[in-house]
Scaffold this active site. Sequence first.
Site, mmCIF file in Angstrom:
data_model
loop_
_atom_site.group_PDB
_atom_site.id
_atom_site.type_symbol
_atom_site.label_atom_id
_atom_site.label_comp_id
_atom_site.label_asym_id
_atom_site.label_seq_id
_atom_site.Cartn_x
_atom_site.Cartn_y
_atom_site.Cartn_z
ATOM 1 C CB SER A 297 -27.937 46.618 -34.903
ATOM 2 O OG SER A 297 -28.222 46.422 -33.558
ATOM 3 C CG HIS B 202 -32.428 43.128 -33.393
ATOM 4 N ND1 HIS B 202 -31.341 42.294 -33.379
ATOM 5 C CD2 HIS B 202 -31.970 44.349 -33.079
ATOM 6 C CE1 HIS B 202 -30.265 42.995 -33.071
ATOM 7 N NE2 HIS B 202 -30.608 44.254 -32.877
ATOM 8 C CG HIS C 134 -29.659 43.901 -27.066
ATOM 9 N ND1 HIS C 134 -30.577 43.755 -28.066
ATOM 10 C CD2 HIS C 134 -28.442 44.019 -27.676
ATOM 11 C CE1 HIS C 134 -29.966 43.779 -29.231
ATOM 12 N NE2 HIS C 134 -28.673 43.944 -29.034
ATOM 13 C CE1 TYR D 7 -31.478 47.719 -25.991
ATOM 14 C CE2 TYR D 7 -29.164 47.100 -26.043
ATOM 15 C CZ TYR D 7 -30.358 47.331 -26.688
ATOM 16 O OH TYR D 7 -30.442 47.183 -28.043
ATOM 17 C CD GLU D 8 -34.137 43.876 -26.405
ATOM 18 O OE1 GLU D 8 -35.187 43.866 -27.047
ATOM 19 O OE2 GLU D 8 -33.229 43.043 -26.565
ATOM 20 C CB ALA E 216 -23.792 47.473 -34.897
ATOM 21 C CG MET F 24 -25.020 48.849 -25.648
ATOM 22 S SD MET F 24 -26.508 49.807 -25.938
ATOM 23 C CE MET F 24 -25.821 51.424 -26.310
ATOM 24 C CB SER F 25 -24.907 42.692 -28.021
ATOM 25 O OG SER F 25 -23.981 42.890 -29.067
ATOM 26 C CG ASN G 25 -21.331 54.485 -33.512
ATOM 27 O OD1 ASN G 25 -21.850 53.364 -33.563
ATOM 28 N ND2 ASN G 25 -20.897 55.009 -32.395
ATOM 29 C CG HIS H 139 -30.800 52.259 -33.233
ATOM 30 N ND1 HIS H 139 -29.887 51.278 -32.935
ATOM 31 C CD2 HIS H 139 -31.854 51.622 -33.798
ATOM 32 C CE1 HIS H 139 -30.364 50.095 -33.307
ATOM 33 N NE2 HIS H 139 -31.566 50.277 -33.840
HETATM 34 N N1 HPA Z 1 -21.724 52.320 -28.035
HETATM 35 C C1 HPA Z 1 -22.356 51.222 -27.578
HETATM 36 N N2 HPA Z 1 -22.974 50.361 -28.373
HETATM 37 C C2 HPA Z 1 -22.960 50.606 -29.688
HETATM 38 C C3 HPA Z 1 -22.320 51.733 -30.226
HETATM 39 C C4 HPA Z 1 -21.666 52.633 -29.353
HETATM 40 O O1 HPA Z 1 -21.080 53.663 -29.749
HETATM 41 N N3 HPA Z 1 -22.493 51.676 -31.564
HETATM 42 C C5 HPA Z 1 -23.210 50.554 -31.832
HETATM 43 N N4 HPA Z 1 -23.487 49.891 -30.684
#
Ligand code: HPA
Length: 273
Positions: free
Chosen positions: A31, A62, A84, A86-87, A114, A212-213, A236, A248
């Site tokens: 991302s 993306h 992903h 989760y998709e 990210a 998550m990837s 973050n 996001h």
């Molecule tokens: N958690 C999970 N996935 C992420 C995060 C997070 O804080 N930041 C960017 N992808």
Amino acid sequence: MDKRLKSVHAAADHIASRLNRLPTVGLILGSGLGVLADEIEEPITLPYETIPSFPLSTVEGHAGELVCGDLEGCDVVILRGRFHYYEGYSMDEVVFPVRVMKALGVETMVVTNAAGGVNTAFSPGDLMLISDHIKFFTDSPLRGPNIVDFGPRFNDMSDAYTKQLRELARGVASDLGMELREGVYAHMPGPSFETPAEIRMLRTLGADAVGMSTVPEVIAAAHAGMRVLGISAISNMAAGILDQPLSHDEVMETGKQVRDRFVSLVRGVLARL
Ligand code: HPA
């Protein structure tokens, strides 16, 4: 021939038919990091929907295309927009591009993402070399009947994030005068960001970043005997560390801030491969 193997070869044959030179290095961009693909001069761009059997990307931020060409003297194939779990994709779909890259002849993978900072010494905007990972709660992409053309039934994960490539990346960062963190990436299934309690658990268990990837792709790459370099851009601080909500938008915004350093680091690594 196994159906999965057949579709990997169908995709790889189609891609190969569009290229003058086959790639040896694959990059998966997370991302906000897709900008690296713009650095290829005279790229050959293949939208996923034009490639047989390729899944389609749905997540915001993306693009959903393969970009091929020369970058720092390397023949690269870039996956701009990954799949992903989760998709709703199956793990087979999540790792499909890795297997296609392998079928094209890729031996070295650079996997980026990210991620949330779990280590409280980190700050948003840091770049972290992934030294290892912890996988929670999702199936392995290797679950089910093993296809020996992809790799062995039981594969070694002790050097999944190739030590030699990490040393190389550290050298590049040092020459650029760039700070580079290093640590363990924990894979969580998402799509919700984690709870503060989950982040405390991850920290206790040795994680430095969370996302998550990446982990499914790295497992498939290690299975296939590829060398892997993993880089997280800390977008973050993970839940509960700062007194502020996660979004996001913040992930994408920090992606813009790390862009130049990220591009210099990866270009520097490619130049030394
Ligand atoms: N958690 C999970 N996935 C992420 C995060 C997070 O804080 N930041 C960017 N992808």
